[in-house]
Design a protein around this motif. Sequence first.
Motif, PDB file in Angstrom:
ATOM      1  N   ASN A 230       1.134  -1.403  -0.387  1.00  0.00           N
ATOM      2  CA  ASN A 230      -0.200  -0.024   0.299  1.00  0.00           C
ATOM      3  C   ASN A 230       1.177   1.241   0.295  1.00  0.00           C
ATOM      4  OD1 ASN A 230      -2.787   1.272  -0.205  1.00  0.00           O
ATOM      5  ND2 ASN A 230      -2.917   1.262   2.401  1.00  0.00           N
ATOM      6  N   SER A 298      -3.596  -8.520   2.849  1.00  0.00           N
ATOM      7  CA  SER A 298      -2.960  -7.894   4.299  1.00  0.00           C
ATOM      8  C   SER A 298      -1.547  -8.663   3.863  1.00  0.00           C
ATOM      9  CB  SER A 298      -3.363  -8.038   5.312  1.00  0.00           C
ATOM     10  OG  SER A 298      -3.424  -9.294   5.750  1.00  0.00           O
ATOM     11  N   ARG A 695     -16.439  -7.719   2.181  1.00  0.00           N
ATOM     12  CA  ARG A 695     -15.948  -6.414   2.367  1.00  0.00           C
ATOM     13  C   ARG A 695     -17.589  -5.572   2.663  1.00  0.00           C
ATOM     14  NH1 ARG A 695     -13.359  -4.889  -2.890  1.00  0.00           N
ATOM     15  NH2 ARG A 695     -12.744  -2.233  -2.531  1.00  0.00           N
ATOM     16  N   GLN A 729     -13.472   2.794  11.859  1.00  0.00           N
ATOM     17  CA  GLN A 729     -12.565   1.693  10.939  1.00  0.00           C
ATOM     18  C   GLN A 729     -13.088   2.063  10.187  1.00  0.00           C
ATOM     19  OE1 GLN A 729      -8.901   1.175  10.888  1.00  0.00           O
ATOM     20  NE2 GLN A 729      -9.220   2.472  13.251  1.00  0.00           N
ATOM     21  N   TYR A 730     -14.761   1.869   9.693  1.00  0.00           N
ATOM     22  CA  TYR A 730     -15.657   1.318   8.997  1.00  0.00           C
ATOM     23  C   TYR A 730     -16.500   2.495   8.303  1.00  0.00           C
ATOM     24  CZ  TYR A 730     -13.612  -3.167  10.849  1.00  0.00           C
ATOM     25  OH  TYR A 730     -12.934  -3.245  11.424  1.00  0.00           O
ATOM     26  N   GLY A 734     -14.216  -1.001   3.603  1.00  0.00           N
ATOM     27  CA  GLY A 734     -13.446  -2.048   3.738  1.00  0.00           C
ATOM     28  C   GLY A 734     -13.512  -3.192   4.545  1.00  0.00           C
ATOM     29  N   TRP A 735     -12.623  -4.446   5.238  1.00  0.00           N
ATOM     30  CA  TRP A 735     -13.073  -5.399   5.886  1.00  0.00           C
ATOM     31  C   TRP A 735     -13.360  -5.770   6.235  1.00  0.00           C
ATOM     32  CZ3 TRP A 735     -13.452  -9.458   1.718  1.00  0.00           C
ATOM     33  CH2 TRP A 735     -12.889  -9.121   0.886  1.00  0.00           C
TER      34      TRP A 735
END
Length: 791
Positions: A230, A298, A695, A729-730, A734-735
Amino acid sequence: MSSPGQRAYILTRHWRDTRNGVDLELWLATEEGPRCVLVTGQTAVAFARESQVAEVEAAIRNDGAFELKPLPLKTLGQEPVVGLYGQSYRAMLRLEKRLSERAVHLHEADIRPTDRFLMERFITASVTIEAGESDDHAVIVNPRIKASEAYRPTLRVVSLDIETSAMGELYSVALEGCGQRQVYMLGAPPEGPAADLDFALTYCADRPAMILALNAWFREHDPDAIIGWNLVQFDLRLLQACADQHGLVLALGRSGKPIDWRAHGRREGYVFASIPGRLAIDGIEALRSAMWSFPSFSLESVAQTLLGEGKDVDDPYHRMDEIERRFREDKPALARYNLVDCELVTRIFAKTGLLDFVLERANATGLPADQSGGSIAAFSHHYLPRMHREGYIAPNIGSSHGESYPGGFVMESRPGIYDSVLVLDYKSLYPSIIRTFLVDPIGLAEGVLEADESKTVPGPNGTRFSRTKHCLPGIITQLWASRDKAKREGNQALSQAFKLLMNAFVGVLGASGGRFFDPRLASAVTLRGHEVMRTTRKLVEEEGYEAIYGDTDSIFIWLGRAHDEREAMAVAEHLVGRINQWWKESLAATYGVDNFLEIEFDTHYKRFFMPTIRGSELGSKKRYAGLVEEEDGSEELVFRGLETVRSDWTPLAQRFQRELYGRIFRREPYAEFVKDYVRQLQSGAFDDLLVYRKRLRGKLASYDRTTPPQVRAARQADEHNARLGRPLQYQNGGWISYVMTLGGPEPVEARLGSIDHEHYLTNQLEPIADAILAPLGDSLAALTNQQSELF
């Protein structure tokens, strides 16, 4: 001075407007080290339709920077055009925008000067430079540049990784490569004796000092390429933001130049980073481009899969807490953790040959080595110079419109469990169709005009293609020959690059946002593919075998009974010879064309299973499993499209499917295995295998009508993060990893309820078991029913 015929490889390309025209700057890797080539006084080029010349002349009147010239060129619609030449590319873009507002459209104005310079000389990445003036043995001015046989440089590579706080504040920067293992850490060194480290750890008083130290490292060690995970979208963007915040220049480019950032036209929030003289290669994008597939991309997951190892903090839900703790209490441990990421990336690149792949891809496509994707741009790079020499100019991107076109052929499948299934597939079917039937934009434009039908090749839906004037079949032929040469020389990376490029070209013809979008062209390929596959099935059945499935370019043939490998190969050889000979004779007689269609043996499945569509008796598509015998006598299970290879099924289901299918394919007892597996699930022995990973494809707030389990879990997770004062985070997707509890879905990092084992039995194990047990007259319910049957 540059030595005569010096071999080089283009790393990066840049342009700038000057008083004397457009200057091009090419950074090259050579055997003598990095070189900068400066090509001065270039002209910006576009084309205008003759019917709109008056409007263009009015727009450039009294502007000496532009000039119109007559040219023997025309559009694919047969309209004559004139050339428009300008001293400034930015001025050309501004003019193009003003004219488009009046419905006057310039053609090819979007082709950047560097791209036009290279494509018109048929240059991709490897070049030879001759003569030219040199001011300091590094900058070569106006040399002769020409395409050359592929030169492969040995690059100096550095792996870069950063660690940050939960709020995205820079903590450390690690660099591994060029013979160095270096970490820059924010803050003062810890008190007491210095830690015994096998890498260099430099403490920086503040973040400006870290940026300056990073700039100095790049000046001193001068890598040709930066690799990372990334890399552009996270690491480099955060470093750039940090430098901007403190009024500094992030000078990672050669000659101390900054990164040239450019937003992606169609992917919101996505950016390109062009670093003068250095490639910036992201491992995730490179792996995807090279067709690697992982349940998760990842770094931890990919490293575990490829290398069998990962980082020393393997709990993703507490990783940030551990980073914060180490930054406060044990900075050397954080530095080592940071450096391990760099080393894992370096080893992944080495294991997969990624660097070779991206260099070979650039030599195949003509695009920058660190640019992923770009099949439309690659098509243009090869096609435009050839179409200009045929007297045509290209349409603009998005200027063509039309209806959708048929996709690849998919045959109705026959569900069941079979002994001995052969798979034959056509070698690069769509490129072969283009070569055989001369499918081509110019060929179509010329074929429409040709009164003598014998001078054209007929295509589907009344299309006709010129037998003598075309470009794409020749491009495919050249790429095909290059791929064959790469395969003979054992250059797998280059062979793969050519294969992906050729196969992408059909998609370009059918890409609605592309320059050459034309449903007639795409249909001429895909519908011909349908005809090829239907004919192949007919030929197979004439030989007494049954085709139980077919997909785009592959046909699955049941041999009727079990065959050993020798028998199966004999049948395959017979069928391949029969089908290929038929095409050669038939196409010569019917169309008068050379045949480039070639079917070949792919796989022999000793045992093969084609499931039904769930809840139906119809056979599924693109989903099957089989047992293959390897050359050494070992056996391998192959899954396509089934739960084992899908990331949205739990490890519990994937392990169960592999074991159950293996037992059935090998005709081993399976009943006790199924019963024991269910018992262990219900006892809690498999609780570590129950995590769903799905996802969120949109922003969390966009899920207002439906609330699937992953959304419920993500909302709970961010509520948990908010309570702990952590960043959410979401919110932007995202996952999310979650488990099903008696209270519904709950995120792994904030689970409170008890596991709902019955959910996993009903929704994970039962569908997998019943799919393959039904043809055997069995089911999971029958196997696990504790009450003995009375009748």
